[in-house]
Write a protein that holds these residues in place. Structure first.
Motif, short mmCIF file in Angstrom:
data_model
loop_
_atom_site.label_atom_id
_atom_site.label_comp_id
_atom_site.label_asym_id
_atom_site.label_seq_id
_atom_site.Cartn_x
_atom_site.Cartn_y
_atom_site.Cartn_z
N ILE A 50 -2.26 -12.24 60.19
CA ILE A 50 -1.70 -11.56 61.36
C ILE A 50 -2.78 -10.74 62.06
O ILE A 50 -2.86 -10.71 63.30
CB ILE A 50 -0.50 -10.69 60.93
N ALA A 51 -3.66 -10.12 61.27
CA ALA A 51 -4.78 -9.38 61.89
C ALA A 51 -5.60 -10.31 62.77
O ALA A 51 -5.94 -9.99 63.91
CB ALA A 51 -5.66 -8.76 60.80
N ASN A 52 -5.88 -11.51 62.26
CA ASN A 52 -6.66 -12.46 63.05
C ASN A 52 -5.91 -12.90 64.30
O ASN A 52 -6.52 -13.17 65.33
CB ASN A 52 -7.01 -13.67 62.19
N THR A 53 -4.59 -12.99 64.20
CA THR A 53 -3.80 -13.33 65.38
C THR A 53 -3.97 -12.26 66.45
O THR A 53 -4.20 -12.56 67.63
CB THR A 53 -2.31 -13.47 65.02
N LEU A 54 -3.87 -11.01 66.02
CA LEU A 54 -4.03 -9.91 66.98
C LEU A 54 -5.43 -9.94 67.59
O LEU A 54 -5.60 -9.75 68.80
CB LEU A 54 -3.78 -8.56 66.29
N ILE A 55 -6.42 -10.20 66.76
CA ILE A 55 -7.80 -10.25 67.26
C ILE A 55 -7.93 -11.32 68.33
O ILE A 55 -8.46 -11.09 69.43
CB ILE A 55 -8.78 -10.54 66.10
N LEU A 56 -7.40 -12.53 68.06
CA LEU A 56 -7.55 -13.62 69.03
C LEU A 56 -6.77 -13.34 70.30
O LEU A 56 -7.23 -13.63 71.41
CB LEU A 56 -7.10 -14.94 68.41
N LEU A 57 -5.56 -12.77 70.15
CA LEU A 57 -4.78 -12.48 71.35
C LEU A 57 -5.51 -11.47 72.22
O LEU A 57 -5.58 -11.62 73.45
CB LEU A 57 -3.39 -11.94 70.96
N THR A 58 -6.07 -10.43 71.59
CA THR A 58 -6.83 -9.44 72.36
C THR A 58 -8.02 -10.10 73.05
O THR A 58 -8.33 -9.82 74.21
CB THR A 58 -7.34 -8.32 71.41
N GLY A 118 -15.54 -11.27 64.79
CA GLY A 118 -14.68 -10.55 63.83
C GLY A 118 -13.69 -11.50 63.18
O GLY A 118 -13.45 -11.45 61.96
N PHE A 119 -13.13 -12.43 63.98
CA PHE A 119 -12.20 -13.43 63.43
C PHE A 119 -12.89 -14.22 62.32
O PHE A 119 -12.32 -14.44 61.25
CB PHE A 119 -11.76 -14.36 64.57
N LEU A 120 -14.13 -14.61 62.58
CA LEU A 120 -14.84 -15.43 61.59
C LEU A 120 -15.14 -14.63 60.32
O LEU A 120 -15.06 -15.17 59.21
CB LEU A 120 -16.14 -15.97 62.19
N VAL A 121 -15.46 -13.34 60.49
CA VAL A 121 -15.73 -12.50 59.31
C VAL A 121 -14.48 -12.44 58.44
O VAL A 121 -14.52 -12.64 57.22
CB VAL A 121 -16.18 -11.09 59.75
N ASN A 122 -13.33 -12.18 59.08
CA ASN A 122 -12.06 -12.17 58.34
C ASN A 122 -11.83 -13.48 57.61
O ASN A 122 -11.38 -13.51 56.47
CB ASN A 122 -10.90 -11.94 59.31
N LYS A 123 -12.11 -14.56 58.33
CA LYS A 123 -11.91 -15.89 57.76
C LYS A 123 -12.77 -16.07 56.51
O LYS A 123 -12.32 -16.60 55.50
CB LYS A 123 -12.26 -16.94 58.82
N TYR A 124 -13.99 -15.56 56.60
CA TYR A 124 -14.91 -15.67 55.46
C TYR A 124 -14.36 -14.90 54.26
O TYR A 124 -14.30 -15.41 53.14
CB TYR A 124 -16.29 -15.13 55.85
N ILE A 125 -13.92 -13.65 54.51
CA ILE A 125 -13.37 -12.83 53.43
C ILE A 125 -12.17 -13.55 52.80
O ILE A 125 -12.04 -13.66 51.58
CB ILE A 125 -12.94 -11.46 53.98
N GLU A 126 -11.32 -14.08 53.68
CA GLU A 126 -10.08 -14.72 53.24
C GLU A 126 -10.39 -15.95 52.38
O GLU A 126 -9.89 -16.09 51.26
CB GLU A 126 -9.30 -15.12 54.48
N TRP A 127 -11.24 -16.84 52.91
CA TRP A 127 -11.56 -18.08 52.20
C TRP A 127 -12.25 -17.79 50.87
O TRP A 127 -11.94 -18.39 49.86
CB TRP A 127 -12.47 -18.98 53.06
N ILE A 170 -16.22 -21.20 66.68
CA ILE A 170 -17.68 -21.13 66.80
C ILE A 170 -18.13 -21.76 68.12
O ILE A 170 -18.94 -21.19 68.86
CB ILE A 170 -18.35 -21.83 65.60
N ALA A 171 -17.58 -22.94 68.44
CA ALA A 171 -17.94 -23.60 69.71
C ALA A 171 -17.59 -22.69 70.88
O ALA A 171 -18.37 -22.57 71.85
CB ALA A 171 -17.21 -24.93 69.83
N GLY A 172 -16.42 -22.04 70.81
CA GLY A 172 -16.01 -21.14 71.89
C GLY A 172 -16.97 -19.97 72.03
O GLY A 172 -17.34 -19.58 73.16
N ILE A 173 -17.39 -19.40 70.90
CA ILE A 173 -18.33 -18.27 70.95
C ILE A 173 -19.64 -18.70 71.60
O ILE A 173 -20.20 -17.99 72.44
CB ILE A 173 -18.58 -17.72 69.52
N ILE A 174 -20.09 -19.90 71.23
CA ILE A 174 -21.34 -20.40 71.84
C ILE A 174 -21.16 -20.54 73.34
O ILE A 174 -21.99 -20.09 74.14
CB ILE A 174 -21.76 -21.73 71.19
N ALA A 175 -20.03 -21.16 73.75
CA ALA A 175 -19.80 -21.36 75.19
C ALA A 175 -19.75 -20.02 75.91
O ALA A 175 -20.36 -19.86 76.98
CB ALA A 175 -18.48 -22.12 75.40
N LEU A 176 -19.05 -19.03 75.34
CA LEU A 176 -18.96 -17.74 76.00
C LEU A 176 -20.32 -17.03 76.04
O LEU A 176 -20.63 -16.34 77.02
CB LEU A 176 -17.92 -16.86 75.30
#
Lengths: 529, 206
Positions: free
Chosen positions: B64-72, B105-114, B155-161
């Motif tokens: 849910i934290a990651n959802t909020l991060i992406l929505l923001t 930040g989303f990716l960091v969370n993902k890393y911790i989670e995985w 990751i692709a999106g971050i590169i594009a941005l």
């Protein structure tokens, strides 16, 4: 001055860095024809293996690699990109009165994806544990457990998908945005219509094969289990996903060929096309219905009876728009002043062979017959009639039709007709023999055969060799024409679409002034038609 | 119209065409994930209990934290575009940078989670998985495949941005020529939308 001589860059860089749609079309043509001949050679080797079953020329495992690589090259690198990448790139912008496609740089990128994917597949043959042996369909679970270099080959096919998607995306945007002033949808040449239907399938279906192939790789690398019965996965779902793409892909292959035939027939019958709208919309109908019939590849795989019935019904329905096209072509010929020059000869051959391919397809669409014919040579014969007799012949006809315009040289028409004889005879010996063998029960993908199939295999092999000779003659004629051909006129066949109204070969930006279109295409006689 | 350049059509920029092309590309992305969604529904129907149980092993808080991060981040990228169109280049750059930081930040969370899940032996082909019912393996196989593929898209999106950030800094993407930023923003929204579907399918499946 033409696109062949103008440009900022010189030498090889003027080709491999060019964003000109015509040069990219030629790049595709050269790469594809080279690959085509590699696959033809492998086909000939397979026919030799069937002739020498007492003392086999190749190991069974080598034969497995042969039919896999032959299929992968022919499907993913020749018939699938075939007409859109070569003639679509070269002629779509010209036929709709544009200077280029919407995204010229993406267009060049798509060629690089094509080359990269091809390179990966070729690398898979010579590295690791040997060439893939799964057949071009990469069916799970065998593709998950095969010790050969499947992952790399599959990844190559995945990369080729990007090339296809980018071409489709480019064509849809080009057709929507860059038609010349006055070129309404119903004034667009029918080749462009067929490319439009094709492009939508390329965009909507290709991602499904992309994810399916990625899953095969993930399965082999990490063992995620989604197609692995040992882990609760279901291989049938692989087949579903594979054919959700690969059946529509059959129409990516055949629609543009039908489009090219629709250009050639009115030109050589000197008569406007019969049923313009029926042909235009049947292209879209084929694209739509063709996306709903994938299950007919899986009648014997264990789907429910209900699913089988529905897929069988839909399969019969998709024959209707295809037949509409055949009827319209014959109606166009009726009372035309027909002139059978080489492009027309190959176009008529297309209609004949495609009709056999289509009708044998319907035989397999019937559930009871399918159980008998599934995975036999009948299937192999059928799809070669459609893919080679259809798309391949369409490609040859289109090449003969547009070659003078593309390169500004004329080829020897007598040799083109002369090459047709071995191609036609060899083709029918090879693939009709396969239809009969399959009906008798010869299974596909076997490196050897039982004595009762001997005669059929001998006929097929001899036919295959004759066909190969015809193909060499056909292309040698064109290569000679490039070197020594006479200069071509602007309009050697008396065509009336836009590409015949610009100089030969076309200038760098196609049109110095963008034309205004105020009439339907295919008006051979402005007073009446 | 005609110039000596070998790419004549680039002289005239067709924004409508560019957007159409971008939308077509987004269709292909949706269909790419569509294949996985089909697999998910087929297997969920076959293994409802295992999917329910599998969802309990996932960390819904991080999800849910990651959802909020992406929505923001979708909000910030939209603000960035509007700000640029209004000529507020500084705000546009700030919001674009914020989007990239949120993505990271989303990716960091993902890393911790995985890494947490993997340390518990919850991954395909693990010794633990071999002892568990078959549906569990499928659940985690799909979980890693779908969130992993989504992660690659982040990751692709971050590169594009990031490329867009460079363009805005160097005045290549401007108030009047903002098409590229708009398309990159569309891509980022797509990444967001796919996540919105992944969250209930995996984290809330329990």
């Amino acid at each position: 001055m033409s696109y062949l001589t103008e440009g900022r860059r010189k030498g090889i860089r003027s080709w491999i860095l060019s964003t000109d749609h015509k040069r990219i079309g030629v790049l595709y043509l050269v790469s594809m024809v080279s690959l085509f001949f590699i696959a033809v050679l492998i086909g000939v080797l397979m026919r030799i293996e069937q002739l020498t079953i007492e003392t086999p020329m190749f190991e069974p495992q080598t034969y497995n690699a042969f039919f896999t690589v032959h299929g992968v090259i022919m499907i993913f690198m020749f018939v699938l990109p075939g007409l859109p990448a070569v003639f679509g790139n070269f002629f779509l912008p010209i036929m709709i009165g544009a200077k280029d496609v919407s995204f010229p740089r993406l267009n060049l990128l798509s060629w690089y994806f094509f080359i990269a994917g091809t390179g990966l597949v070729v690398a898979s043959l010579f590295t690791g544990a040997g060439p893939p042996d799964t057949g071009w369909t990469f069916y799970a679970p065998f593709s998950l457990t095969s010790g050969t270099n499947v992952s790399l080959g599959v990844f190559g096919a995945f990369v080729l998908g990007f090339s296809s998607i980018l071409t489709g995306l480019n064509f849809i945007t080009t057709i929507h945005r860059l038609r010349a002033p006055g070129m309404k949808w119903h004034r667009m040449p029918l080749f462009a219509w067929s490319l439009y239907g094709t492009a939508w399938i390329q965009v909507l279906a290709t991602p499904i094969i992309g994810i399916t192939l990625l899953l095969v790789i993930a399965e082999r690398l990490f063992g995620i289990g989604v197609f692995d019965p040992a882990k609760g996965g279901d291989p049938l779902l692989y087949q579903h996903l594979f054919w959700i793409y690969s059946h529509p892909a059959v129409y990516i292959m055949i629609l543009p060929a039908m489009g090219a035939i629709t250009e050639i027939i009115p030109t050589f019958a000197r008569k406007t096309i019969f049923g313009y709208k029926a042909i235009a919309y049947s292209s879209l109908a084929i694209a739509f219905l063709g996306s709903l019939v994938w299950g007919h590849h899986m009648f014997t795989s264990g789907m429910s009876e209900k699913a089988n019935l529905v897929f069988s019904l839909l399969t019969f329905i998709v024959a209707v728009p295809s037949a509409i096209k055949v009827f319209n072509w014959t109606a166009t010929l009726y009372k035309g002043s027909i002139e059978v020059r080489p492009p027309m000869l190959y176009a008529l051959t297309f209609v004949f062979l495609f009709a056999i391919g289509g009708l044998t397809g319907l035989m397999q669409g019937a559930l009871a017959v399918n159980v008998q014919l599934h995975d036999t040579y009948f299937i192999v014969g059928h799809f070669h009639y459609v893919m080679f007799g259809g798309t391949g012949m369409g490609f040859f006809a289109a090449l003969l039709y547009w070659f003078p315009k593309m390169f500004g040289k004329t080829y020897n028409e007598k040799i083109a007709v002369f090459a047709w004889v071995p191609i036609f005879i060899g083709f029918n010996m090879l693939y009709f023999a396969m239809l009969v063998l399959g009906y008798m029960g010869m299974p596909r993908r076997y490196f050897t055969h039982l004595p009762q199939y001997r005669t059929g295999h001998i006929i097929a092999s001899i036919g295959g060799f004759i066909l190969a000779v015809g193909l060499v003659m056909f292309f040698a004629n064109l290569v000679v024409a490039l070197k020594r051909g006479r200069k071509a006129e602007q309009n050697p066949w008396g065509g009336v679409t836009l590409e015949w109204k610009i100089p030969t070969p076309p200038p760098l930006e196609n049109f110095s002034i963008i034309p205004r279109i105020d009439d339907r295409p295919y008006r051979f006689n402005p007073e009446g038609s | 119209m005609s110039t000596s350049s070998s790419t004549p059509s680039l002289v005239h920029k067709d924004y409508e065409g560019g957007k159409l092309g971008m939308w077509l590309f987004l269709f292909t992305e949706i269909l790419l994930f569509g294949g996985l969604f089909i697999l998910y529904s087929a297997y969920r129907a076959r293994y409802p209990l295992e999917f329910h149980e599998g969802g309990q092993h996932l960390n819904a808080v991080i999800g849910i934290a990651n959802t909020l991060i992406l929505l923001t981040s979708s909000l910030t990228v939209a603000i960035s575009l509007t700000a640029l169109q209004k000529g507020e280049r500084r705000r546009s750059l700030l919001c674009l940078a914020a989007t990239i930081v949120l993505g990271l930040g989303f990716l960091v969370n993902k890393y911790i989670e995985w890494s947490g899940e993997i340390s518990h032996g919850l991954y395909p082909n693990s010794p633990l998985m071999a002892q568990r019912p078959q549906g569990d393996q499928i659940f985690f196989g799909l979980y890693y495949t779908m969130t992993g593929l989504h992660g690659l898209h982040v990751i692709a999106g971050i590169i594009a941005l990031s490329v867009m950030l460079g363009f805005v800094l160097r005045h290549k993407v401007t108030r009047t020529d903002f098409n590229k930023l708009e398309n990159a923003g569309l891509y980022w929204h797509l990444v967001d939308v796919i996540w919105i579907f992944l969250l209930p399918l995996f984290y809330l499946a329990a």
